[in-house]
Enzyme design. Structure first.
Site, PDB file in Angstrom:
ATOM      1  N   LYS A  35      -2.009  71.644  47.071  1.00  0.00           N
ATOM      2  CA  LYS A  35      -2.655  70.989  48.224  1.00  0.00           C
ATOM      3  C   LYS A  35      -1.601  70.354  49.124  1.00  0.00           C
ATOM      4  O   LYS A  35      -1.618  70.518  50.338  1.00  0.00           O
ATOM      5  CB  LYS A  35      -3.626  69.907  47.739  1.00  0.00           C
ATOM      6  CG  LYS A  35      -4.064  68.951  48.840  1.00  0.00           C
ATOM      7  CD  LYS A  35      -5.000  67.883  48.339  1.00  0.00           C
ATOM      8  CE  LYS A  35      -4.343  66.629  47.826  1.00  0.00           C
ATOM      9  NZ  LYS A  35      -3.810  65.720  48.865  1.00  0.00           N
ATOM     10  N   ARG A 134       0.200  51.994  53.624  1.00  0.00           N
ATOM     11  CA  ARG A 134       0.649  53.305  54.070  1.00  0.00           C
ATOM     12  C   ARG A 134       0.946  53.381  55.569  1.00  0.00           C
ATOM     13  O   ARG A 134       0.283  54.104  56.312  1.00  0.00           O
ATOM     14  CB  ARG A 134      -0.367  54.382  53.663  1.00  0.00           C
ATOM     15  CG  ARG A 134      -0.678  54.355  52.202  1.00  0.00           C
ATOM     16  CD  ARG A 134      -1.556  55.506  51.783  1.00  0.00           C
ATOM     17  NE  ARG A 134      -0.804  56.704  51.524  1.00  0.00           N
ATOM     18  CZ  ARG A 134      -1.336  57.841  51.112  1.00  0.00           C
ATOM     19  NH1 ARG A 134      -2.632  57.939  50.933  1.00  0.00           N
ATOM     20  NH2 ARG A 134      -0.586  58.889  50.872  1.00  0.00           N
ATOM     21  N   ARG A 409     -11.244  66.338  46.969  1.00  0.00           N
ATOM     22  CA  ARG A 409     -10.131  66.330  47.938  1.00  0.00           C
ATOM     23  C   ARG A 409      -8.932  67.094  47.390  1.00  0.00           C
ATOM     24  O   ARG A 409      -8.143  67.635  48.150  1.00  0.00           O
ATOM     25  CB  ARG A 409      -9.696  64.896  48.238  1.00  0.00           C
ATOM     26  CG  ARG A 409     -10.733  64.082  48.972  1.00  0.00           C
ATOM     27  CD  ARG A 409     -10.162  62.759  49.391  1.00  0.00           C
ATOM     28  NE  ARG A 409      -8.986  62.955  50.255  1.00  0.00           N
ATOM     29  CZ  ARG A 409      -8.285  61.974  50.793  1.00  0.00           C
ATOM     30  NH1 ARG A 409      -8.631  60.729  50.579  1.00  0.00           N
ATOM     31  NH2 ARG A 409      -7.233  62.223  51.547  1.00  0.00           N
TER      32      ARG A 409
HETATM   33  C1  UD1 Z   1       2.560  62.229  50.092  1.00  0.00           C
HETATM   34  C2  UD1 Z   1       1.496  62.925  49.270  1.00  0.00           C
HETATM   35  C3  UD1 Z   1       0.877  61.940  48.291  1.00  0.00           C
HETATM   36  C4  UD1 Z   1       1.954  61.296  47.433  1.00  0.00           C
HETATM   37  C5  UD1 Z   1       3.057  60.712  48.302  1.00  0.00           C
HETATM   38  C6  UD1 Z   1       4.239  60.200  47.498  1.00  0.00           C
HETATM   39  C7  UD1 Z   1       0.671  64.612  50.776  1.00  0.00           C
HETATM   40  C8  UD1 Z   1      -0.444  65.114  51.621  1.00  0.00           C
HETATM   41  N1  UD1 Z   1       0.475  63.446  50.167  1.00  0.00           N
HETATM   42  O1  UD1 Z   1       1.919  61.200  50.816  1.00  0.00           O
HETATM   43  O2  UD1 Z   1      -0.042  62.670  47.460  1.00  0.00           O
HETATM   44  O3  UD1 Z   1       1.380  60.254  46.677  1.00  0.00           O
HETATM   45  O4  UD1 Z   1       3.559  61.706  49.206  1.00  0.00           O
HETATM   46  O5  UD1 Z   1       4.741  61.195  46.682  1.00  0.00           O
HETATM   47  O6  UD1 Z   1       1.676  65.269  50.613  1.00  0.00           O
HETATM   48  N2  UD1 Z   1       5.828  54.660  54.074  1.00  0.00           N
HETATM   49  C9  UD1 Z   1       6.228  53.741  54.990  1.00  0.00           C
HETATM   50  N3  UD1 Z   1       6.377  54.149  56.294  1.00  0.00           N
HETATM   51  C10 UD1 Z   1       6.135  55.431  56.683  1.00  0.00           C
HETATM   52  C11 UD1 Z   1       5.737  56.364  55.726  1.00  0.00           C
HETATM   53  C12 UD1 Z   1       5.587  55.956  54.405  1.00  0.00           C
HETATM   54  O7  UD1 Z   1       6.465  52.574  54.672  1.00  0.00           O
HETATM   55  O8  UD1 Z   1       6.288  55.732  57.880  1.00  0.00           O
HETATM   56  C13 UD1 Z   1       5.636  54.230  52.663  1.00  0.00           C
HETATM   57  C14 UD1 Z   1       4.180  54.340  52.237  1.00  0.00           C
HETATM   58  O9  UD1 Z   1       3.451  53.221  52.620  1.00  0.00           O
HETATM   59  C15 UD1 Z   1       4.296  54.475  50.752  1.00  0.00           C
HETATM   60  C16 UD1 Z   1       5.612  55.241  50.590  1.00  0.00           C
HETATM   61  O10 UD1 Z   1       6.321  55.113  51.821  1.00  0.00           O
HETATM   62  O11 UD1 Z   1       4.405  53.214  50.153  1.00  0.00           O
HETATM   63  C17 UD1 Z   1       5.430  56.716  50.244  1.00  0.00           C
HETATM   64  O12 UD1 Z   1       4.739  57.344  51.298  1.00  0.00           O
HETATM   65  P1  UD1 Z   1       4.983  58.865  51.690  1.00  0.00           P
HETATM   66  O13 UD1 Z   1       6.106  59.413  50.875  1.00  0.00           O
HETATM   67  O14 UD1 Z   1       5.089  58.951  53.165  1.00  0.00           O
HETATM   68  O15 UD1 Z   1       3.642  59.520  51.212  1.00  0.00           O
HETATM   69  P2  UD1 Z   1       2.674  60.480  52.005  1.00  0.00           P
HETATM   70  O16 UD1 Z   1       3.471  61.488  52.763  1.00  0.00           O
HETATM   71  O17 UD1 Z   1       1.655  59.690  52.729  1.00  0.00           O
END
Ligand code: UD1
Length: 434
Positions: A35, A134, A409
Site C-alpha cells: 500500500k 503529523r 485502509r
Molecule cells: C509513512 C507511512 C506510514 C508510516 C510512516 C513512518 C505511507 C502512506 N505512510 O507516513 O505508514 O507509519 O511513513 O514509517 O507511506 N513529520 C514532521 N514533519 C513533516 C513530515 C513528518 O514532523 O513534514 C514527522 C511526523 O509527524 C512523524 C514523523 O515525522 O512524527 C514520521 O512521519 P513520515 O515519515 O513523514 O510518515 P508519513 O510519510 O506520513
C-alpha cells in the site's frame, strides 16, 4: 470524526469483526503489493501525460481514496481487474477536494508532482490516522527550497513556481512522505537536487525505481543521500510495486502469537529484517527463503526490547501488532516509539483483555500475562486495528472489534486470509441500535 465515521454512524451500523481466539494459525498467506509503495507511485504518475499501468493493485480504501483524488483533478484512472491505468493529461491542479484529501495524509503526495509539472497546485491540508500531529513542515520547506511560493489559508495550501530549480535540501528528520514529495518535485526541476538525511524505506526506493522507469534520474535510493537530476518531461510505463512488508509482518506476528506455523510470500525478506530479528529474539523459529518467510512458534514467546526507528530500524507500523504478541510473552518487554508521538492507541483496548501495559512517555512496559480473555474492543486506527485482531486471535473466548473499517485502509481481505489459515474470524454488520 472522519467522513467515513459519519457515513457509518448515520446508518446506525458499525462494521464489526468477531474473532474466536485460541486457534494456532497454520498455512500460507499471500502478500499483496505494498500500500505504502502504491500510493506514492500513483502520485508520481502525475509527472507524465502518458499512461502508467500498475498491475496487481490491492484494492484498499486508501488506494481508492487516492484514485478518487486523481479523478477529481481530471486524471483518467481506470480499473481493470487488479490493474490500474493512470493517465494525467488534462489536469486542474486546483481541484483536489478537501473531503477526500482529509481522509488520508498520503493524498498530500500530489503536491510535489502537480507543482513540478503544472507550476501551480492547490492542495487541502491532509488528514490520516489519529497517531499524532503529523505536520507537513518538511514537505513545505523542501518545496520552498526548490523555488516554490507557498501560501496557506482556509484549510488549503497553494504552491506556485513557474519552474522549479534544483537545490540542496537537508531534512531535519528522514520523513518518508517529505522525501517522496521532494523526489517527485525534483524530478521535473531544472538541474540537480541533493536530499540529505532522506528516508531509506523500501517504499522510497520503489518510488525512485519508478521515477527512473519513466525517464527520471534518481541516484542513491536506499541511502540517506539522494541525488536527482531534473528532466524536461517523462514518459509512461507499466510498473509492479514491491510486496507489502507491513502486511507480511502482521501475519508473521499473528503466526508467532498464536503458536502457529505461517508462511508469507511473495515478499522481499530483506525488507523485514528488523521484524525477523525481533521475532527470533522472542523465541519464534524463522525460515527465511528470501522471497517467502515461514514462522513457527509454540506460542510461548520471551519478552524483548523494541524501539521504532526510521528504516532500517524497526517499523513503527508494526509496533502495535508486535505489542499484541508480547502481551502474552514471559517477562517485561520495553517498547519505545520514537517516530510518532501518539501511537499507543491500542493500549486501553489491550488492557480490556487483561494485558498489563504501563505507558511512560514514549515507552510502554509490557508485562506478559498468561491469561488473555476476549472482550469488546474498538479500533482507533489502521495498525491498532491489526493489533486488536492479533490479540483477539491469541485470547481465550470471543472478541468483537468495532470500527473495523480501519483495517480496510491497509489490509486486503484480512478476514478471508486469516480464515484460510484456521482463524475463526468473520465480519458482520451488527446494528448499533435495535
Ligand atoms: C509513512 C507511512 C506510514 C508510516 C510512516 C513512518 C505511507 C502512506 N505512510 O507516513 O505508514 O507509519 O511513513 O514509517 O507511506 N513529520 C514532521 N514533519 C513533516 C513530515 C513528518 O514532523 O513534514 C514527522 C511526523 O509527524 C512523524 C514523523 O515525522 O512524527 C514520521 O512521519 P513520515 O515519515 O513523514 O510518515 P508519513 O510519510 O506520513
Amino acid at each position: 470524526m472522519s467522513d467515513r465515521d459519519t457515513e457509518v454512524r448515520q446508518v446506525g451500523q458499525l462494521p464489526e469483526i468477531v474473532v474466536r481466539g485460541g486457534q494456532p494459525l497454520r498455512g500460507e498467506i499471500q502478500v499483496e503489493a505494498s500500500k505504502n509503495a502504491t500510493l506514492p507511485v500513483m502520485a508520481a504518475a502525475l509527472l507524465t501525460a502518458e499512461p502508467v499501468t500498475l498491475p496487481g493493485i490491492p484494492w484498499l480504501h486508501d488506494v481508492d481514496t487516492l484514485r478518487r483524488v486523481l479523478v477529481s483533478i481530471g486524471v483518467g484512472a481506470e480499473r481493470d481487474g487488479r490493474s490500474l491505468t493512470i493517465e494525467a493529461r488534462d489536469i486542474d491542479p486546483f481541484a483536489a477536494p478537501e473531503h477526500l484529501v482529509r481522509r488520508m495524509r498520503a493524498s498530500f503526495l500530489i503536491a510535489g508532482p502537480l507543482l513540478a509539472r503544472f507550476g501551480v497546485a492547490r492542495v487541502p491540508l491532509p488528514g490520516g490516522c489519529a497517531i499524532g500531529s503529523r505536520p507537513i513542515d518538511l514537505h513545505l520547506k523542501g518545496l520552498q527550497a526548490l523555488g516554490a511560493d507557498v501560501e496557506s489559508g482556509n484549510g488549503y495550501i497553494e504552491f506556485r513556481a513557474p519552474r522549479l530549480h534544483g537545490a540542496n535540501i537537508y531534512l531535519d528528520f528522514p520523513s518518508v512522505g517529505a522525501t517522496e514529495n521532494l523526489l517527485m518535485a525534483a524530478s521535473l526541476a531544472d538541474g540537480w537536487t541533493v536530499i540529505e538525511n532522506a528516508a531509506q524505506e523500501p517504499e522510497v526506493v520503489d518510488l525512485a525505481n519508478f521515477i527512473n522507469a519513466i525517464g527520471g534520474e534518481v541516484r542513491g535510493a536506499g541511502t540517506p543521500e539522494l541525488r536527482v537530476r531534473g528532466q524536461s518531461h517523462m514518459h509512461g510505463t507499466t510498473y509492479q510495486v514491491i510486496p507489502d512488508r507491513i502486511e507480511a509482518g502482521t501475519y508473521l506476528i499473528a503466526g508467532a502469537a498464536t503458536g502457529g506455523d505461517v508462511t508469507v510470500g511473495p515478499i522481499v525478506s530483506e525488507h523485514l529484517k528488523p521484524l525477523l530479528a525481533k521475532l527470533r529474539e522472542a523465541g519464534a523459529v524463522l525460515e527465511d527463503a528470501g522471497d517467502y518467510v515461514r514462522v513457527t512458534s509454540d506460542g510461548s514467546l520471551q519478552a524483548i526490547d523494541v524501539k521504532t526507528m526510521p528504516y532500517p530500524g524497526f517499523p513503527t507500523d508494526l509496533q502495535a501488532p508486535l505489542m499484541a504478541a508480547l502481551i502474552r510473552a514471559k517477562g517485561t518487554s520495553v517498547m519505545t516509539e520514537t517516530v510518532f508521538e501518539n501511537r499507543y492507541m491500542q493500549v486501553p483496548e489491550l488492557r480490556r483483555m487483561g494485558a498489563d501495559i504501563k505507558i511512560e512517555g514514549r515507552t510502554a512496559l509490557v508485562t506478559g500475562t498468561s491469561r488473555l480473555t476476549g472482550a469488546s474492543l474498538r479500533a482507533s486506527d489502521l495498525r491498532a486495528a491489526a493489533a486488536l485482531v492479533i490479540a483477539a486471535l491469541s485470547a481465550e473466548g470471543a472478541s468483537d472489534i468495532s470500527d473495523a473499517y480501519h483495517l480496510d485502509r491497509g489490509y486486503y481481505r484480512l478476514e478471508e486470509k486469516l480464515a484460510s489459515v484456521g482463524a475463526e474470524i468473520e465480519r458482520c454488520r451488527c446494528s448499533e441500535e435495535p
